[in-house]
Enzyme design. Structure first.
Site, short mmCIF file in Angstrom:
data_model
loop_
_atom_site.label_atom_id
_atom_site.label_comp_id
_atom_site.label_asym_id
_atom_site.label_seq_id
_atom_site.Cartn_x
_atom_site.Cartn_y
_atom_site.Cartn_z
N GLN A 156 3.09 9.92 1.03
CA GLN A 156 4.39 9.25 1.12
C GLN A 156 5.29 9.55 -0.08
O GLN A 156 6.49 9.30 -0.03
CB GLN A 156 4.20 7.73 1.22
CG GLN A 156 3.55 7.30 2.53
CD GLN A 156 3.39 5.80 2.58
OE1 GLN A 156 2.42 5.25 2.07
NE2 GLN A 156 4.36 5.11 3.16
N GLY A 186 0.84 -1.20 0.00
CA GLY A 186 0.00 0.00 0.00
C GLY A 186 0.87 1.24 0.00
O GLY A 186 2.02 1.20 0.43
N CYS A 228 5.89 -0.15 7.26
CA CYS A 228 5.52 0.98 6.42
C CYS A 228 6.71 1.36 5.53
O CYS A 228 7.85 1.37 6.01
CB CYS A 228 5.15 2.16 7.32
SG CYS A 228 4.75 3.67 6.41
N LEU A 229 6.44 1.67 4.27
CA LEU A 229 7.53 2.03 3.36
C LEU A 229 8.23 3.32 3.79
O LEU A 229 9.37 3.56 3.42
CB LEU A 229 7.00 2.18 1.93
CG LEU A 229 6.50 0.89 1.26
CD1 LEU A 229 5.91 1.20 -0.11
CD2 LEU A 229 7.62 -0.13 1.13
N HIS A 244 -4.29 1.53 7.65
CA HIS A 244 -2.94 2.09 7.62
C HIS A 244 -2.84 3.23 6.60
O HIS A 244 -2.35 4.32 6.91
CB HIS A 244 -1.96 0.96 7.26
CG HIS A 244 -0.53 1.37 7.18
ND1 HIS A 244 0.44 0.86 8.01
CD2 HIS A 244 0.11 2.23 6.34
CE1 HIS A 244 1.61 1.42 7.70
NE2 HIS A 244 1.44 2.25 6.68
N GLU A 245 -3.34 2.98 5.40
CA GLU A 245 -3.19 3.99 4.34
C GLU A 245 -4.09 5.19 4.59
O GLU A 245 -3.70 6.33 4.34
CB GLU A 245 -3.47 3.37 2.96
CG GLU A 245 -2.55 2.21 2.57
CD GLU A 245 -1.06 2.51 2.72
OE1 GLU A 245 -0.66 3.69 2.60
OE2 GLU A 245 -0.30 1.57 3.00
N HIS A 252 -2.58 7.51 7.00
CA HIS A 252 -1.56 8.39 6.40
C HIS A 252 -2.18 9.72 5.95
O HIS A 252 -1.56 10.77 6.04
CB HIS A 252 -0.92 7.72 5.18
CG HIS A 252 0.28 6.88 5.49
ND1 HIS A 252 1.39 7.37 6.13
CD2 HIS A 252 0.55 5.58 5.20
CE1 HIS A 252 2.29 6.40 6.23
NE2 HIS A 252 1.81 5.30 5.68
ZN ZN Z 1 2.67 3.45 5.63
#
Ligand code: ZN
Length: 153
Positions: free
Chosen positions: A51, A46, A89-90, A131-132, A135
């Site tokens: 991000q 995701g 998380c990226l 999660h997304e 963000h």
């Molecule tokens: Zn994330």
């Protein structure tokens, strides 16, 4: 194909609230494509626009290989149950931790054609939705940890 640079924890942008998309322009469509490419290259499941440095309410998710969900202005409209699983998380490379999330959620969003879509997600997909969407409100998974953060070398 275009890969975008993923920003990391410590960048103040990750704590900002993203603005809704009011019109689905060619730029938004390009953003969706580039975000999907970027997510694939980073082996993530995701990615939220913030991000990659874009404060718009746009998310891509791919929990099942080859099945990318594109969400514009997503909103969780119902949730049930609870799960505590490990999340990463990226934007927080090599960090992992257990979070508390709903077991299942229903999400409403617009697709790239501006049509309202609804998805139900359980387990991993429910976690990815939460999660997304977090963000987009400047929240990170470290805000909902139930244990301590783990580091991987
Ligand atoms: Zn994330």
């Amino acid at each position: 194909m275009a890969y975008l640079k993923i920003i990391h924890e410590g960048d103040p942008m990750l704590r900002q609230t993203s603005r809704p998309v009011t019109e689905i322009t060619p730029r938004i469509l390009q953003l969706l494509d580039d975000m999907t490419d970027t997510m694939h290259r980073a082996n993530g499941c995701g990615l939220a626009a913030v991000q990659v440095g874009v404060l718009r309410r746009v998310v891509v998710i791919e929990v099942e290989e080859g099945k990318t969900l594109e969400l514009i202005n997503p909103k969780i409209v119902s949730w049930s149950g609870e799960q505590c699983e490990v999340e990463g998380c990226l934007s927080l490379p090599k960090k992992w931790g257990k979070t508390r999330r709903p077991k299942a959620v229903v999400v409403r969003a617009l697709n790239r054609r501006g049509e309202e879509v609804e998805y139900r997600g359980e387990d991993l997909l429910a976690r990815a939705f939460c999660h997304e969407i977090d963000h987009l409100d400047g929240k990170l998974f470290t805000d909902v940890l139930v244990g301590k953060l783990e580091y991987e070398d």
